[in-house]
Design a protein around this motif. Structure first.
Motif, PDB file in Angstrom:
ATOM      1  N   VAL A 271       8.500  -0.873   3.196  1.00  0.00           N
ATOM      2  CA  VAL A 271       9.157  -0.891   1.887  1.00  0.00           C
ATOM      3  C   VAL A 271       8.888   0.467   1.257  1.00  0.00           C
ATOM      4  O   VAL A 271       7.749   0.792   0.947  1.00  0.00           O
ATOM      5  CB  VAL A 271       8.623  -2.023   0.987  1.00  0.00           C
ATOM      6  N   ASP A 272       9.918   1.271   1.073  1.00  0.00           N
ATOM      7  CA  ASP A 272       9.698   2.685   0.758  1.00  0.00           C
ATOM      8  C   ASP A 272       9.037   2.925  -0.591  1.00  0.00           C
ATOM      9  O   ASP A 272       8.204   3.821  -0.724  1.00  0.00           O
ATOM     10  CB  ASP A 272      11.012   3.474   0.872  1.00  0.00           C
ATOM     11  N   VAL A 273       9.371   2.120  -1.600  1.00  0.00           N
ATOM     12  CA  VAL A 273       8.748   2.287  -2.915  1.00  0.00           C
ATOM     13  C   VAL A 273       8.434   0.910  -3.495  1.00  0.00           C
ATOM     14  O   VAL A 273       9.048  -0.095  -3.129  1.00  0.00           O
ATOM     15  CB  VAL A 273       9.649   3.069  -3.902  1.00  0.00           C
TER      16      VAL A 273
ATOM     17  N   LEU B 249      12.783  -7.768  -1.186  1.00  0.00           N
ATOM     18  CA  LEU B 249      12.178  -8.514  -0.083  1.00  0.00           C
ATOM     19  C   LEU B 249      11.573  -9.831  -0.562  1.00  0.00           C
ATOM     20  O   LEU B 249      11.713 -10.863   0.093  1.00  0.00           O
ATOM     21  CB  LEU B 249      11.090  -7.653   0.567  1.00  0.00           C
ATOM     22  N   MET B 250      10.907  -9.781  -1.709  1.00  0.00           N
ATOM     23  CA  MET B 250      10.179 -10.940  -2.207  1.00  0.00           C
ATOM     24  C   MET B 250      11.102 -11.930  -2.911  1.00  0.00           C
ATOM     25  O   MET B 250      12.214 -11.590  -3.324  1.00  0.00           O
ATOM     26  CB  MET B 250       9.082 -10.486  -3.182  1.00  0.00           C
TER      27      MET B 250
ATOM     28  N   ALA C  59       0.847  -1.195   0.000  1.00  0.00           N
ATOM     29  CA  ALA C  59       0.000   0.000   0.000  1.00  0.00           C
ATOM     30  C   ALA C  59       0.879   1.240   0.000  1.00  0.00           C
ATOM     31  O   ALA C  59       1.710   1.413   0.902  1.00  0.00           O
ATOM     32  CB  ALA C  59      -0.917   0.008   1.224  1.00  0.00           C
ATOM     33  N   LYS C  60       0.695   2.097  -0.992  1.00  0.00           N
ATOM     34  CA  LYS C  60       1.366   3.387  -0.975  1.00  0.00           C
ATOM     35  C   LYS C  60       0.796   4.215   0.170  1.00  0.00           C
ATOM     36  O   LYS C  60      -0.425   4.368   0.296  1.00  0.00           O
ATOM     37  CB  LYS C  60       1.157   4.119  -2.309  1.00  0.00           C
TER      38      LYS C  60
ATOM     39  N   LEU D 253       1.880  -7.335   5.051  1.00  0.00           N
ATOM     40  CA  LEU D 253       1.520  -6.021   4.521  1.00  0.00           C
ATOM     41  C   LEU D 253       2.768  -5.153   4.433  1.00  0.00           C
ATOM     42  O   LEU D 253       3.477  -4.968   5.426  1.00  0.00           O
ATOM     43  CB  LEU D 253       0.484  -5.350   5.429  1.00  0.00           C
ATOM     44  N   CYS D 254       3.025  -4.606   3.255  1.00  0.00           N
ATOM     45  CA  CYS D 254       4.147  -3.697   3.044  1.00  0.00           C
ATOM     46  C   CYS D 254       3.594  -2.285   2.859  1.00  0.00           C
ATOM     47  O   CYS D 254       2.724  -2.065   2.014  1.00  0.00           O
ATOM     48  CB  CYS D 254       4.941  -4.091   1.799  1.00  0.00           C
ATOM     49  N   THR D 255       4.085  -1.367   3.640  1.00  0.00           N
ATOM     50  CA  THR D 255       3.673   0.026   3.509  1.00  0.00           C
ATOM     51  C   THR D 255       4.919   0.887   3.288  1.00  0.00           C
ATOM     52  O   THR D 255       5.998   0.566   3.784  1.00  0.00           O
ATOM     53  CB  THR D 255       2.917   0.524   4.750  1.00  0.00           C
TER      54      THR D 255
END
Length: 278
Positions: free
Chosen positions: A58-60, A67-68, A7-8, A35-37
């Motif tokens: 995760v910044d962008v 990560l994946m 999610a951005k 969840l990555c934000t």
């Protein structure tokens, strides 16, 4: 094989995408999703208030590949990607879903936002989770005090609550977001996601347009949500007060059926496990 959601989020973006991704993470809880934000505070909010079990910063979007693992599964909401990045995501992931394209809105957690028979707060304003330009302070600086609660945004600047005491009878901390949306009979907000959550609770939200945001008018029209045009803050509140005297009947149905997605993910993981164990 891991399921990820991205999610951005952030102090100029808000938490709407985070709230939707958290909802889907809860639907997919049997797969232990992560969840990555793009802002750590967004992930912490989702874990503390929205039921998410695991989150990471995760910044962008592009850095997700750090990560994946190849063939992992991704569900995401962001406008960061171009056509090339979309193709890279499809090539890297065994399954990928973009919210708004592959998974349609509205996306509301009906376990958190369920019907409330006796809401305890009469009227609340929720400007949004972010206000980097202090637009609300600008709007209210010459206005009188209104008989209205203000729910602070998650990214509002520290100390703004002292200023808003001049304009609102009650200032509610952002940590009480869920309880406030559940218990506000009438809600004035610029956040369509929050308005839909309010509807799910059986409450009566009214929308207004911020000058720095875009609204999904197709979704607004789908549910015939009332939206106010206004000249200044006092005009906005006066029109809100008049509108709620004869609030329209709205039938809200969060109609997403996630069974096909759950089945696709389950089959993909089972196949992957079978191939890697053989």
């Amino acid at each position: 094989m891991q399921v990820y959601l991205y999610a951005k989020s952030g102090h100029t973006v808000g938490l709407e995408a985070t709230k939707r991704c958290a909802t889907i993470a809860n639907v997919l809880k049997d797969f232990n999703p992560i969840l990555c934000t793009s802002d750590f505070r967004a992930g912490a909010f989702a874990k503390e208030h929205l039921g998410v079990k695991k989150y990471v910063n995760v910044d962008v979007l592009r850095n997700l590949t750090n990560l994946m693992q190849r063939n992992d599964i991704l569900i995401y909401e962001s406008e960061e990607e171009n056509e090339q990045m979309q193709q890279e995501i499809k090539n890297f992931c065994s399954l990928s879903y973009k919210i708004g394209i592959d998974i349609q809105k509205p996306i509301v957690d009906n376990f958190i936002y369920s019907k409330i028979d006796t809401p305890t707060i009469e009227k609340t304003l929720f400007f949004g989770d972010d206000d980097y330009e202090n637009l609300l302070i600008e709007m209210t600086k010459d206005s009188k005090k209104f008989d209205l609660s203000l729910l602070m945004g998650h990214y509002f600047f520290l100390g703004n609550e002292k200023i808003f005491k001049n304009n609102f009878t009650n200032i509610i901390d952002e940590e009480e977001y869920v309880q406030t949306i559940q218990n506000s009979k009438y809600l004035l907000t610029s956040s369509l996601q929050t308005a839909l959550e309010s509807l799910a609770c059986g409450n009566k939200p009214v929308l207004f347009q911020r000058r720095d945001k875009q609204l999904d008018h197709e979704l607004i029209n789908k549910f015939s949500l009332p939206i106010i045009e206004y000249s200044d803050f006092e005009d906005l509140i006066n029109k809100f007060e008049n509108l709620i005297k004869s609030y329209p009947n709205i039938n809200f149905d969060e109609s997403n059926n996630y069974e096909n997605i759950i089945l696709e993910i389950k089959e993909k993981i089972e196949l992957f496990n079978k191939l890697t164990q053989s």
